[in-house]
Design a protein around this motif. Sequence first.
Motif: not given
Lengths: 192, 191
Positions: B57-68, B111-119
């Motif tokens: 699989g794959s993921f997008t982890f962008d600590s600069e951008a918002g949760p969405e 489908t969605g994420y709530e939180g910050d770059a740590e969790g």
Amino acid sequence: MWRSGRDHYGLVSIGFHWTIALAFVGLVGLGAWMVGLTYYDPWYNDSLALHKAIGIVVLALSLAKFGWKLVDRKPGYGPEVRAYERAGATATHWSLGALLVVLPVTGYLISTSEGAGIDMFGLFEVPAFFDVTAGTRDLAIDLHYYLAYGGIALVGIHAGAAFKHTVIDKGSTLIRMLIPRSRSEHVDRSMK
Amino acid sequence: MIKRILGAALVAAGLSLSAPAAQTADYTIDAGHSFVQFKISHVGVSWMIGTFERISGSFTFDSEAGPEAQSITVEIDTASVDTNHAERDKHLRSADFLNVDEFPTATFVSTGYEGDAEGGVMTGDLSLHGVTKPIAIAIKKVGEGKDPWGGYRAGFEGTVTITRKDFGMGYNLGPASESMELFLFIEGTRN
Ligand code: HEM
Ligand code: HEM
């Protein structure tokens, strides 16, 4: 007595045949029953443990039987068995003989595919000798299934033929696999 | 002379091509360093742990951008289930449980994420055994940074509890074993 003669099986062959036959039919029954057990059945674990251990015994007995056949005399077929029936009987016997090795071996490959050995009635353990890949394991699972149920159908034909030669053809086929003595008088009588 | 100019132009073109592209935030899951495990009660007295050996699989982890902007897709080869017990694994692959012949892959698509770059909490659809249901995975970043081989990595762990019956796998294993915990340890290399 111990060895086979021209027209009958010896006690050793008879002993092997019926012990193995009983175990084989029993293992198919046990196998079919155990896979339907639910997790909470008291036999859920023991049935498989028994199945595996008895299956390994069948393999050992069959190998011993093949060894014995090398040195034993080979009885010919009785006169009641026709030429094409002899060919069929020989093919069936060879197939059953092959099954007696292939079935337990495939079972062994399934059960040892993750490195665990086979517990023999708590007495000792048959270790996992081979590194079984997932592909081989899946093949073994399919073979074990189809050969077990195909094999029991073949046994039905085999036993049916034995009864046919004995009852309908009034031959000695069954008797010579039961009584380790020459039946020449019996054969003579049946010829009249 | 013309040759030289051409040469310089070519070098310049080459340089601009090899100039570091803008950093992506897309990661490919490193299957060798990612684990999907489950833990389920064994008749109420202990735990049974299983692993799916093949995941991708794959993921997008962008600590600069918002949760969405954060997302993940995981694919699990259901036939790779391993609980250290050959016959049990055979049973788990059978129609009583995973039915791997019919449903060879399980997927989680966020489908969605709530939180910050740590969790935070990653919601998404889990497709398992032919049933797709929304779940919410509590996740935590384990770490990120350069690896010793010239790449950049980020790793996360997540847990979620699911009820087997919800995914059509209600085979009776006793009252203590109706639900199970899933653990995801996901490491990715930045593309
Ligand atoms: C359950 C009922 C069975 C009956 C009534 C039966 C009967 C017989 C008889 C009468 C013979 C002797 C044939 C001849 O005249 O040469 C024979 C031979 C043989 N049977 Fe069976 N049998 C049975 C089951 C089995 C099973 C379950 C197997 C193995 C899976 C088996 C394997 C063999 C083999 C390989 C031979 C060839 C002779 C030998 O190698 O000793 N039989 N059987
Ligand atoms: C002549 C010997 C054997 C016969 C006739 C036999 C027959 C069978 C049958 C009929 C089944 C049920 C298949 C199904 O309906 O799914 C079965 C399953 C099985 N047998 Fe055997 N078997 C033999 C030997 C062995 C041996 C030696 C082992 C292992 C050491 C073994 C391991 C297994 C396993 C693991 C299963 C599957 C159990 C499950 O699905 O939970 N068998 N066998």
